[in-house]
Motif scaffolding. Structure first.
Motif, PDB file in Angstrom:
ATOM      1  N   PRO A  61       0.748   7.142   3.438  1.00 33.57           N
ATOM      2  CA  PRO A  61      -0.163   8.293   3.392  1.00 33.57           C
ATOM      3  C   PRO A  61       0.456   9.549   3.999  1.00 33.57           C
ATOM      4  O   PRO A  61       1.583   9.532   4.482  1.00 33.57           O
ATOM      5  N   ALA A  73       2.746   7.614  13.100  1.00 39.96           N
ATOM      6  CA  ALA A  73       1.629   8.562  13.164  1.00 39.96           C
ATOM      7  C   ALA A  73       0.639   8.288  12.042  1.00 39.96           C
ATOM      8  O   ALA A  73       1.025   8.085  10.891  1.00 39.96           O
ATOM      9  N   VAL A  74      -0.633   8.255  12.388  1.00 39.38           N
ATOM     10  CA  VAL A  74      -1.684   8.119  11.391  1.00 39.38           C
ATOM     11  C   VAL A  74      -2.046   9.516  10.887  1.00 39.38           C
ATOM     12  O   VAL A  74      -2.289   9.724   9.713  1.00 39.38           O
ATOM     13  N   THR A  75      -2.081  10.461  11.794  1.00 36.01           N
ATOM     14  CA  THR A  75      -2.389  11.823  11.386  1.00 36.01           C
ATOM     15  C   THR A  75      -1.954  12.787  12.472  1.00 36.01           C
ATOM     16  O   THR A  75      -1.565  12.382  13.568  1.00 36.01           O
ATOM     17  N   ASN A  76      -1.956  14.083  12.135  1.00 34.04           N
ATOM     18  CA  ASN A  76      -1.883  15.113  13.157  1.00 34.04           C
ATOM     19  C   ASN A  76      -3.089  16.012  12.926  1.00 34.04           C
ATOM     20  O   ASN A  76      -3.588  16.116  11.816  1.00 34.04           O
ATOM     21  N   PHE A  77      -3.592  16.601  13.996  1.00 32.14           N
ATOM     22  CA  PHE A  77      -4.791  17.430  13.850  1.00 32.14           C
ATOM     23  C   PHE A  77      -4.825  18.440  14.972  1.00 32.14           C
ATOM     24  O   PHE A  77      -3.992  18.399  15.884  1.00 32.14           O
ATOM     25  N   ARG A 108      -4.201   3.132   9.122  1.00 36.15           N
ATOM     26  CA  ARG A 108      -2.849   3.483   8.714  1.00 36.15           C
ATOM     27  C   ARG A 108      -2.750   3.875   7.247  1.00 36.15           C
ATOM     28  O   ARG A 108      -1.853   4.625   6.886  1.00 36.15           O
ATOM     29  N   CYS A 109      -3.673   3.448   6.407  1.00 37.02           N
ATOM     30  CA  CYS A 109      -3.551   3.863   5.005  1.00 37.02           C
ATOM     31  C   CYS A 109      -4.339   5.146   4.746  1.00 37.02           C
ATOM     32  O   CYS A 109      -4.298   5.701   3.652  1.00 37.02           O
ATOM     33  N   TYR A 153      -0.940  14.583  17.858  1.00 36.46           N
ATOM     34  CA  TYR A 153      -0.524  13.489  16.984  1.00 36.46           C
ATOM     35  C   TYR A 153      -1.387  12.279  17.331  1.00 36.46           C
ATOM     36  O   TYR A 153      -1.602  12.000  18.514  1.00 36.46           O
ATOM     37  N   ARG A 208      -6.338  19.977   7.148  1.00 39.28           N
ATOM     38  CA  ARG A 208      -6.721  18.643   6.698  1.00 39.28           C
ATOM     39  C   ARG A 208      -7.881  18.765   5.707  1.00 39.28           C
ATOM     40  O   ARG A 208      -8.976  18.283   5.929  1.00 39.28           O
ATOM     41  N   ARG A 238       0.854  -1.191   0.000  1.00 37.75           N
ATOM     42  CA  ARG A 238       0.000   0.000   0.000  1.00 37.75           C
ATOM     43  C   ARG A 238       0.884   1.234   0.000  1.00 37.75           C
ATOM     44  O   ARG A 238       2.086   1.165   0.228  1.00 37.75           O
ATOM     45  N   GLU A 239       0.254   2.376  -0.242  1.00 40.12           N
ATOM     46  CA  GLU A 239       1.014   3.619  -0.329  1.00 40.12           C
ATOM     47  C   GLU A 239       1.141   4.270   1.035  1.00 40.12           C
ATOM     48  O   GLU A 239       0.230   4.215   1.853  1.00 40.12           O
ATOM     49  N   GLY A 263      -0.304  11.205   6.764  1.00 41.74           N
ATOM     50  CA  GLY A 263      -0.083  11.201   8.206  1.00 41.74           C
ATOM     51  C   GLY A 263       1.314  10.738   8.562  1.00 41.74           C
ATOM     52  O   GLY A 263       1.945  11.247   9.480  1.00 41.74           O
ATOM     53  N   ALA A 264       1.825   9.775   7.800  1.00 39.67           N
ATOM     54  CA  ALA A 264       3.138   9.210   8.081  1.00 39.67           C
ATOM     55  C   ALA A 264       4.250  10.235   7.832  1.00 39.67           C
ATOM     56  O   ALA A 264       5.342  10.112   8.360  1.00 39.67           O
TER      57      ALA A 264
END
Lengths: 422, 485
Positions: free
Chosen positions: A125, B303-307, B436-437, B227, A135, A122-123, A127-128
């Protein structure tokens, strides 16, 4: 508890890797097998890769992704290999018990004598990357955008910046341009592209799309939809150089910043994974640390060409068939393959060798950086087994070292693969 | 014309709407966001605070402790995830220890149970990843974690089952009280009502003024960046780990989420623009640095995201809940920053009862039970999953691989009483795209399902707000046009 199905071989994933493995095992006489594919049709990611350039090594001609996939789909159908689509594997155990679901068959539990992991990758994303900003809508991985454009016929945006110069990003730069979008720039963190050289030429240069090496996106702007990105230069340490910001007004940011083998199922089964490739650690028959579980294709390590995926997966399929038929021959010697200077993620990591071997061994890896006029060396106990010079080695293209049987027979200890001055 | 209009569909507005749905009154909730919980309610720590750090005697202290006590039962009833995981406030110096002792004293006065100081042995036995330099910790067994937006959805769904109408994408521009009625000018046209309630979070200071409130209310917009890390195989901390609070808030925390992720943050920075939820490099760097004190092994590689979320901090520092001074048939819950989530159920009951009595509302003969949020496929056992697929074959079609979300679950989320209408709405109701994706694989399918369920073309589907378009054109349409020409 409902009944448990028994299969000799279950292949997880019906993309090019899974299909090739299935074909090889079938040709060796395995009949009680199934390929489990989560999408409604087999073919994997090739289905959305409608550009050409596939199959030069394997078929000696340039095919599109769907054409390449169709050859394996047709072959599997001709042989009568059962490919069960719309089926997602939820878990795999160390004992090779698979739980999967599909609308048609409900929840199934299958026990297999051998399992081949062929789930692909998978790619990475956004967040990584940890890129700060808003956002908003308009940030897609290149593959998601490719799916929208090529499979759904829908355009994800009009003014595009591409972060990362992986192959899908480069392909999408051209695709979006041909579809009428304006691609403003392709921005790459590293001082070199991680894509194939032919894609840099054919997808960026031919369309006058500038490639900014050693640059990255440092800010994402736009409350609802993306309105722009800030791009800054990075130093050799990959840290942002203050004061080098450029601004692009764009409504779309495509990310092509790396592929990650999809090993959630493997991890669940306890398969040992390599921190370098993020795929399983395998021996030269593509068997993982768990006996009877094999891995091939992009779930094992991210390839540059599908031709290599097929080649590798045929080998994995044959190996699984030998195991099922009990014709595996005992090895005389087990050695490790180690990455030396300039070499990353050599696969396989382990060789199980026989004294009288008549088989060659293929080692594949990614050069750690761009090397011009250097040589790749495979050595054993300080003795050079094989040496290959090339004008250029780059991380975007896999380096392949085929050890001939006579070289393989000389191996008497661990191997080291490294780059050196030519 | 409505009996009651509530401005703001965050957790407070929805808790109040649910309470008011027990009464014989038409209730409408307006919100400028594209969905429920679009403001602070979707972007906070998700902690149900026990209530040790509010100043005794304040509304914050009272509502927090009362609200937190309502959580276990309310979450069971509504099907909202909740776990009483306990918290620790960690001291890193003897000065910090004094602060902990003060917090302990304050917590006891606020009526919080089970508080005590943990010394090193006990503290490190409970949390092995904790910085060895920690001195001691205040142990807060009653502290819990929940999903703030799912709580908001469930409250709104229950209100909607009992007749409350929710209207999104509606910004209230101005209000005027005339001849016994409130007249609202909104971005979607005029509205009138008998009773007006201000639960508008970051915008509540302005609306308070619009309503003619004589009390001085000033909202400071305090941004908190976070995070969110991927679900690890083993959580680094089981408790919510606080550091000592500062004047700006409860300090930085490292906490498990109720879904098994790890949350780091928040920062606290006062900003002018109440909608500026941008994250910044400085902010993200600060989180990492601060979290390292609690968790030296912290890494944001996963990290999946930051917000970021923006708390509506009222300058005086307390919640303002009750009738609007100087206005008729006007009510408010203003300054609902932390512990606003913990307090929300109590605020709903308290304000609802006060309003109903003063406005002479009578209870309905029947108050319908909630439709609890469904049990996620992700959490089911193999046998439960087998049954779920047998019951609905669309449970056999997995859409989000990372978070294990089925097509049936996505369709159900769109069909909830206040259902998802956007990609983010689906994400928050089902977790499709939360993994995670980050929706790489599932978002095209989610757009397709939304388009089918809502009966609109895929190009009309939005991420969240009306301007957050995802697709700008249909290539096939263009080709059709050319063929005709």
């Amino acid at each position: 508890m409902s009944e448990i199905l028994h299969k000799q071989l279950v292949i997880i994933g019906g993309g090019p890797a899974g299909l090739a493995a299935a074909i090889a095992a079938w040709e060796d006489g395995i009949r009680n097998m199934v390929v489990l594919e989560r999408e409604d049709t087999a073919g994997g990611i090739l289905r959305q890769c409608i550009h050409n350039g596939f199959g030069l090594h394997r078929f000696g001609e340039e095919l599109t992704g769907p054409e390449y996939a169709q050859r394996d789909i047709d072959r599997a159908a001709e042989l009568g290999i059962p490919v069960q689509c719309s089926t997602t594997v939820l878990s795999l155990s160390r004992e090779r018990q698979i739980t999967c679901i599909s609308p048609e068959f409900g929840l199934q539990v299958i026990e297999a004598e051998a399992v081949i992991l062929a789930m692909g990758c998978r790619e990475r994303p956004r967040g990584a990357l940890g890129t700060p900003g808003t956002r908003c809508a308009g940030i897609y991985t290149a593959g998601t955008a490719q799916k929208f454009v090529n499979l759904e016929g829908l355009m994800p945006g009009k003014r595009v910046v591409i972060l990362g110069s992986g192959d899908i990003g480069l392909i999408m730069a051209r695709r979006m341009t041909l579809q009428g979008a304006k691609v403003l720039a392709c921005v790459e963190l590293m001082p070199y592209s991680s894509g194939l050289n032919r894609n840099i030429v054919q997808c960026l240069q031919d369309y006058d799309i500038p490639l900014y090496l050693s640059h990255t996106v440092t800010r994402i702007e736009g409350r609802d939809r993306l309105t722009g990105v800030e791009v800054s230069q990075v130093g050799p340490d990959r840290k942002v150089i203050p004061g080098t910001q450029m601004h692009f007004d764009c409504d779309t940011l495509l990310l092509s910043v790396g592929l990650i083998p999809e090993n959630e199922l493997s991890r669940g089964a306890g398969v040992e994974l390599s921190p370098v490739t993020s795929g399983a650690e395998v021996d030269d028959s593509f068997e993982t640390s768990i006996p009877g579980i094999y891995a091939c294709g992009n779930v094992l390590h991210v390839h540059d060409l599908v031709d290599y995926v097929s080649e590798e997966s045929f080998r994995a399929g044959h190996a699984a068939a030998r195991r099922i038929q009990g014709s595996q021959r005992k090895e005389d010697l087990t050695v490790k393959v180690r990455d030396g200077s300039g070499v990353r993620g050599t696969v396989p990591q382990i060789l199980k060798l026989r004294k009288d071997s008549e088989e060659s061994v293929r080692l594949m890896f990614r050069p750690a950086a761009v090397y011009k006029n250097m040589a790749c060396v495979v050595e054993c106990g300080g003795e050079v087994l094989m040496r290959k010079r090339a004008m250029i080695f780059t991380p975007g293209e896999m380096a392949v070292m085929d050890l001939k049987p006579d070289m393989v027979r000389k191996i008497n200890g661990d191997l080291l693969v490294r780059m050196e001055e030519a | 014309m409505q009996d009651i209009i509530i401005v703001g569909a965050g957790v407070t507005g929805c808790a109040l709407a649910r309470v008011l749905s027990r009464y014989e009154a038409s209730v409408k909730v307006l919100d400028e966001g594209a969905d429920l919980a679009e403001g602070a309610s979707k972007a906070n720590s998700g902690i149900v605070h026990a209530g040790y750090d509010a100043v005794p005697g304040t509304m914050k202290a009272r509502m927090n402790v009362e609200g937190a006590r309502m959580y276990p039962e309310l979450c069971r009833e509504l099907g909202v995830p909740y776990r009483m995981n306990g918290a620790m406030v960690v001291a890193f110096s003897e000065t910090d220890r004094k602060t902990l002792e003060e917090l302990l004293e304050q917590g006891i006065r606020n009526g919080v149970h089970g508080l005590r100081i943990l010394e090193k042995d006990e503290m490190f036995a409970l949390e092995k990843q904790l910085n060895p330099e920690a001195v001691c910790a205040l142990y807060v067994p009653e502290s819990g974690i929940t999903s703030p937006y799912e709580m908001t959805f469930a409250l709104a769904d229950h209100a909607a089952v009992n007749g409350v109408v929710f209207q999104m994408n509606t910004h209230v521009r101005s209000v005027k009280y005339q001849e016994g009625l409130w007249h609202l000018e909104t971005s979607q046209g005029p509205e009138t009502c008998r009773i007006l309630v201000n639960c508008s979070g970051g915008d509540s200071g302005r609306l308070h003024g619009e309503m003619g409130g004589t009390r001085e209310v000033e909202i400071i917009h305090r941004r908190g960046q976070y995070y969110l890390l991927d679900r690890p195989e083993v959580l680094p901390f089981d408790h919510t780990m606080f550091q000592c609070p500062t004047v700006m808030g409860k300090g930085v925390l490292v906490a498990p989420t109720v879904h098994g992720n790890v949350l780091l943050g928040p920062t606290a920075e006062d900003i002018d623009d109440r909608l500026n939820t941008e994250t910044t490099q400085e902010g993200l760097d600060r989180i990492l640095k601060a979290c390292r004190l609690t968790w030296p092994g912290v890494q944001v590689r996963t990290a999946v995201t930051n917000f970021s979320g923006i708390r509506a901090h009222e300058k005086q520092g307390d919640f303002i809940i009750g009738p609007v001074d100087g206005a008729e048939h006007a009510w408010e819950a203003v300054g609902m920053e932390s512990p606003g989530l913990s307090a929300a159920p109590a605020v709903g009951e308290y304000l609802g009862a006060m309003l109903a009595e003063a406005e002479g509302l009578t209870k309905k003969a029947e108050w319908k039970k909630p439709i609890p949020l469904p049990r996620p496929f992700h959490e089911m056992s193999t046998e439960e999953r087998r049954e779920a697929v047998e019951k609905d074959p669309l449970n056999g079609r997995l859409i989000c691989r990372c978070e294990v979300v089925t097509e049936a679950e996505i369709r159900a989320a769109i069909r909830r009483p206040v259902g998802a209408t956007t990609v983010d709405g689906v994400k928050r109701r089902t977790r499709a795209g939360m993994g995670r994706c980050q929706g790489g694989f599932c978002s095209p399918r989610v757009v397709e399902i939304l388009s089918e369920e809502l009966g609109v073309p895929m190009t009309d589907i939005r991420k969240d707000s009306p301007d957050s378009w995802l697709l700008c054109g249909d290539i096939r349409e263009a080709l059709k046009g050319e063929a005709r020409a």
